[in-house]
Design an enzyme around this catalytic site. Structure first.
Site, PDB file in Angstrom:
ATOM      1  N   TYR A  96     -13.501 -10.932 -17.107  1.00 11.79           N
ATOM      2  CA  TYR A  96     -14.438 -10.102 -17.871  1.00 11.79           C
ATOM      3  C   TYR A  96     -15.757  -9.927 -17.127  1.00 11.79           C
ATOM      4  O   TYR A  96     -16.834  -9.971 -17.716  1.00 11.79           O
ATOM      5  CB  TYR A  96     -14.707 -10.726 -19.241  1.00 11.79           C
ATOM      6  CG  TYR A  96     -13.514 -10.768 -20.169  1.00 11.79           C
ATOM      7  CD1 TYR A  96     -12.298 -10.167 -19.842  1.00 11.79           C
ATOM      8  CD2 TYR A  96     -13.595 -11.423 -21.384  1.00 11.79           C
ATOM      9  CE1 TYR A  96     -11.204 -10.226 -20.696  1.00 11.79           C
ATOM     10  CE2 TYR A  96     -12.509 -11.481 -22.251  1.00 11.79           C
ATOM     11  CZ  TYR A  96     -11.324 -10.887 -21.895  1.00 11.79           C
ATOM     12  OH  TYR A  96     -10.245 -10.950 -22.751  1.00 11.79           O
ATOM     13  N   GLY A  97     -15.680  -9.720 -15.842  1.00  7.07           N
ATOM     14  CA  GLY A  97     -16.900  -9.492 -15.064  1.00  7.07           C
ATOM     15  C   GLY A  97     -17.833 -10.687 -15.135  1.00  7.07           C
ATOM     16  O   GLY A  97     -17.448 -11.812 -14.824  1.00  7.07           O
TER      17      GLY A  97
END
Length: 272
Positions: free
Chosen positions: A68-69
Site C-alpha cells: 500500500y505504498g
C-alpha cells in the site's frame, strides 16, 4: 449509531474487532488502484482526522500492507500513543515499487518484510499478518515455506495471528486449516468464496472481507441502497469477523458505520 458495542471475536485468536475495519491503501498509494473515481492521498492532518473519526465510531481494526505504498510509514507516527486502541493487520509477500507490484514468498523476504513493518508501524507486535497472494494460493501455502515462517513469527511473539489474503476457495480452506484467518472477496457481484466463510464459521476461525463494496463499484436498481444491501449480504454470514472498507471520505465512513450497525442490530433481533 456507533460500533462500540458490536465488537466480535476474530476467530479463536483472542482478539476482538469491530465489524468494520479501516483499509488504508488510499493513505499510501494512488497508482494501480481499481476504484471508479480518482482521489488525492490525504495529508497528515486529514489522515489523522479520519483515524480519530474511525476510533470515535467504534472502529478498532486497521488494515495495511507493504504493497500500500507509504501506508505503513504514515500509520506509525499517526497512531503514536494509540497502539492499544487498534488491532493492526498487515501483510507479507507483495511489494509495490515504481507503480508496479511484484511478489516474493520466500521465508527470508517474509522475515525482512515483517521486521520492516514493525519498524514502520512503531510496534513490537503485529496483531494479524497475512500472506498477500498473487492468486497461486495453493502453491504459496504448500511450496514456498512462507506459512511455516509465519507460524514461527507467532511462536516468537512478533505476531499474534496469521493467515492468507487469497483468491481461491482451495487456498482459503487450506489457510484456515493451518492458520488463523482468511481474507476473502465477498460482495453483491462476487460470492465464489462463500465456502471459505462457511468453513470458518464451523471451525472457529476468522474471516475478513475485502471488497465488500466492490471497491466502490457496488450498484443496484434505482431506489436501492447498495451499501445496506452489501452489508446485509456480508453480515448475514455468521463466519464473518469484519469487513474492510477503504474510504477516505469522512461522510462515507460515518454512513458505512451507521449502516453496518443498523444491519447487524436488525439481523441480531431477527435471531432472537
Amino acid at each position: 449509531m456507533s460500533l462500540h458495542d458490536l465488537h466480535r471475536p476474530l476467530g479463536n485468536t483472542g482478539l476482538r474487532v469491530s465489524p468494520l475495519g479501516l483499509g488504508t491503501v488510499k493513505l499510501g498509494r494512488d497508482q494501480g488502484v481499481k476504484y471508479p473515481n480518482g482521489f488525492s492521498i490525504p495529508d497528515d492532518a486529514a489522515a489523522l482526522a479520519l483515524l480519530n473519526q474511525a476510533r470515535e465510531l467504534g472502529i478498532n481494526l486497521i488494515d495495511t500492507a507493504p504493497a500500500y505504498g507509504v501506508s505503513e510509514e504514515r500509520l506509525g507516527p499517526l497512531l503514536r500513543g494509540q497502539r492499544q486502541d487498534w488491532v493492526i493487520v498487515s501483510k507479507v509477500g507483495e511489494e509495490f515499487v515504481a507503480g508496479l507490484s511484484h511478489f516474493d514468498f520466500s521465508p527470508a523476504h517474509a522475515r525482512r518484510s515483517l521486521e520492516r513493518s514493525l519498524k514502520r508501524l512503531e510496534t513490537d507486535c503485529i496483531d494479524l499478518l497475512l500472506v498477500h497472494s498473487d492468486g497461486n494460493d495453493l502453491s504459496i501455502l504448500q511450496d514456498s515455506g512462507i506459512y511455516e515462517t509465519l507460524a514461527a513469527f507467532k511462536a516468537e511473539g512478533k505476531i499474534r495471528a496469521f493467515g492468507l489474503s487469497g483468491k481461491t476457495v482451495a487456498g482459503g480452506l487450506l489457510a484456515l486449516e493451518q492458520g488463523d484467518c482468511a481474507m476473502v472477496t465477498y460482495n453483491l457481484a462476487e460470492q465464489g468464496e462463500q465456502a471459505v466463510i462457511e468453513h470458518a464459521a464451523t471451525h472457529g476461525k476468522a474471516i475478513l472481507i475485502k471488497k465488500a463494496l466492490a471497491s466502490g463499484h457496488a450498484c443496484l436498481a434505482p431506489g436501492q441502497d447498495p451499501v445496506r444491501a452489501s452489508f446485509e449480504l456480508v453480515f448475514g454470514q455468521p463466519g464473518v469477523s469484519s469487513a474492510i472498507v477503504g474510504t477516505i471520505n469522512p461522510q462515507h465512513l460515518a454512513t458505512n458505520a451507521a449502516t453496518a450497525a443498523a444491519v447487524i442490530r436488525d439481523y441480531t433481533a431477527k435471531l432472537r
